[in-house]
Scaffold this motif. Structure first.
Motif, short mmCIF file in Angstrom:
data_model
loop_
_atom_site.label_atom_id
_atom_site.label_comp_id
_atom_site.label_asym_id
_atom_site.label_seq_id
_atom_site.Cartn_x
_atom_site.Cartn_y
_atom_site.Cartn_z
N ASN A 101 -7.93 2.25 6.47
CA ASN A 101 -7.83 3.07 6.58
C ASN A 101 -9.68 4.08 7.04
O ASN A 101 -9.53 5.32 7.43
CB ASN A 101 -9.06 3.00 4.92
CG ASN A 101 -8.19 3.29 3.33
OD1 ASN A 101 -6.72 3.29 3.87
ND2 ASN A 101 -8.47 2.50 2.15
N SER A 112 -12.02 5.74 -2.81
CA SER A 112 -10.73 5.84 -1.95
C SER A 112 -9.64 6.73 -3.16
O SER A 112 -8.99 7.58 -2.13
CB SER A 112 -9.53 4.33 -2.22
OG SER A 112 -10.18 3.07 -1.44
N PHE A 138 -4.64 6.93 0.91
CA PHE A 138 -5.70 6.29 -0.19
C PHE A 138 -5.77 6.15 -2.08
O PHE A 138 -6.39 4.75 -2.07
CB PHE A 138 -6.90 7.86 0.68
CG PHE A 138 -7.63 8.14 1.81
CD1 PHE A 138 -7.63 7.15 2.13
CD2 PHE A 138 -6.73 9.68 2.22
CE1 PHE A 138 -7.53 7.28 4.01
CE2 PHE A 138 -7.30 9.62 3.62
CZ PHE A 138 -6.98 8.38 4.21
N SER A 194 -4.06 2.46 -2.10
CA SER A 194 -6.14 1.49 -1.49
C SER A 194 -6.70 1.54 -2.60
O SER A 194 -7.43 0.68 -2.94
CB SER A 194 -6.89 2.33 -0.31
OG SER A 194 -5.83 2.63 1.07
#
Length: 533
Positions: free
Chosen positions: A306, A367, A499, A502
């Motif tokens: 990320n 996230s 995201f 994650s």
């Protein structure tokens, strides 16, 4: 040549550096200068893992390669660094910890200079590999020398100072990388290492050259090292080149996959049977080590993936300059710097699993916040999760390392720490490759889905095309403009997918960490974790 120090005659004959408490702690100005010198080297090392992130578009553009190819600048350093880490113990016994540390710093300077002079991507990657290889011993040995500079009762303070450096560097990296890329040229992100490294090497030699560890000639596991390099390199190249070559439709990718799998199998068999393995795989027999190291590696892979993806998205789709992208990503370390000393004190009386669970909860929340990003998100919307993430960073790394090393006998701590760091750094490189590949793959999928709704016979599409042509665009230009808008939206939707994924992984990791057993209070505390290196 052998260095003989009478006070070290009783040092254990193993692969760890000689205990720093063989020497009296440093005092006054010497201790201050030693702390600054060691911290400067660590700062320079850690800086180079993040400073290139926001400079990737500038590097890729000047060298005439795609941004995805440019990520090799990051992954090549990380993989080479991971390969050299397990050799730190053997190299320390062969050359001495002070000589090895200074050699590592000086060679790092040379490699940085060569990176700045690189005329093309291939040579830059080669020099980044060299830079990663020589950087391996620098961080573990800086911890060893730092701990030896302070009395035992102040070891916590020593490690707090060391940890602060590793947190400041990721904050400074994106800012410095962005500012340099916008105002000078990308080679300067490497040239700035030269004065810092020279001053660090000079000061370290002046202070520590009489505090050298004894030298012993030990056999090195050459076969294991070769196998290690082969399977990691094959796997990394497969991950980086897979998208470009259409994955397993390419014979080259299939060959790399076979080499990686076969190399890993032979590596595991050899390391479990060799007398002096370069990596002690028997450590995985311990529950805490296995759970802690794997949890740390997966979390770091997601986190670092990320860290690379966010500035790429900001610059390629949001129109941010490298400096602005750095300003959005840099504040991740602010809360971490403030809270890390607090977490260190809490470890003495708090189950590390609780702290890690809190950290993963923060990471998951951050996230989920980023999963709400759109092309219209303003800078405050982008900054909020970055600032909050710093609180998770403070309770993430040190407690997990403590949990991983808890219960390890003294003679195993160095090996456990080296293997844990190896897994973490390698996972970070894989996380970069996987996240950028997934970003492109899912963007292509979203682009196809969005394009289905933009047909020329669609009223909305027809109206948009008519408006553009009325403004002076040709039909081809109008279609190209709409295609660019679709592409930007598709890449944003793809980043949001990553995201969101994650966040789910961090939620799963909060459960995984509880499979470890808590150590005794104080066991595996920061002082122990630092000494392990």
């Amino acid at each position: 040549m052998t260095t003989s120090v009478s006070s070290q005659s009783d040092a254990p004959a193993d692969t760890r550096p000689a205990p720093q408490d063989s020497y009296p702690p440093l005092q006054g100005g010497q201790r201050l200068l030693g702390t600054i010198a060691l911290s400067a080297a660590v700062f320079m090392n850690v800086l180079d893992t993040s400073i290139a992130n926001v400079s990737l578009p500038a590097i890729s553009g000047e060298l005439g390669v795609s941004t995805s190819q440019g990520t090799w600048v990051i992954t090549s350093f990380a993989v080479a660094n991971a390969i050299s880490l397990p050799l730190t113990g053997w190299l320390t016994m062969r050359f001495g910890q002070v000589r090895l540390f200074i050699a590592s710093v000086l060679l790092f300077i040379v490699a940085s200079w060569l990176c700045g002079l690189a005329p093309n991507l291939e040579s830059l990657i080669a020099f980044r590999v060299l830079q990663g290889l020589v950087a391996g011993p620098m961080i573990p040995l800086s911890q060893t020398l730092m701990l030896g500079s302070y009395p035992r009762e102040k070891s916590g303070m020593a490690l707090a100072l060391w940890a602060m450096t590793t947190l400041v560097a990721p904050v400074a990296g994106p800012l410095m990388g962005g500012w340099i890329s916008d105002n000078y040229s990308w080679p300067w992100i490497f040239y700035i290492n030269i004065p810092v490294g020279l001053l660090s090497a000079w000061a370290t030699w002046m202070i520590y050259h009489k505090r050298e560890s004894p030298i012993r000639k030990l056999p090195i596991d050459t076969v294991g090292l070769v196998l290690l390099v082969v399977w990691i390199a094959a796997l990394q190249i497969m991950l980086d080149k897979g998208k470009e070559l259409d994955w397993f439709a390419s014979g080259f990718i299939v060959t790399l996959a076979v080499i990686a799998v076969v190399g890993l199998v032979f590596f595991v068999i050899w390391e479990l049977t060799d007398k002096h393995p370069v990596v002690d795989l028997r450590l995985f027999a311990g529950r805490n080590f296995t759970v802690g190291a794997l949890t740390l590696s997966v979390a770091y892979a997601v986190f670092f993936g990320n860290v690379v993806l966010l500035p790429l998205w900001l610059q390629t789709q949001m129109g941010y300059t490298a400096t602005d992208a750095g300003l959005v990503t840099a504040p991740v370390g602010l809360l971490a710097i403030v809270l890390t000393p607090v977490v260190g004190r809490m470890l003495a009386h708090t189950d590390p699993r609780v702290l890690v669970t809190m950290a993963f909860g923060v990471f998951a929340g951050v996230s989920f916040m980023r999963a709400g990003f759109t092309p219209q998100s303003d800078i405050m919307t982008l900054l909020e999760p970055t600032l909050i993430q710093g609180a998770g960073m403070a309770a993430f790394f040190v407690p997990l390392v403590s949990l991983t090393l808890a219960g390890q006998p003294a003679e195993k701590i160095a090996s456990a720490s080296g293997l844990s760091n190896f897994l973490r750094i390698t996972a970070g490189a894989f996380g970069t490759s996987i996240s950028t590949t997934m970003w492109e793959d899912r963007a292509a999928m979203h682009h196809a889905h969005l394009a289905e709704h933009i047909a020329t016979d669609s009223p909305a599409a027809g109206q948009a095309l008519s408006s553009m042509q009325a403004a002076g665009m040709s039909p081809e230009q109008a279609m190209a403009s709409i295609n660019n808008m679709i592409n930007g939206q598709a890449l944003t939707m793809s980043a949001v997918d990553i995201f969101y994924g994650s966040a789910i992984i961090f939620v799963v990791l909060t459960a995984m960490v509880w499979f470890a057993r808590p150590g005794k209070r104080g066991q595996g505390a920061p002082a122990d974790a630092g000494g392990a290196h």
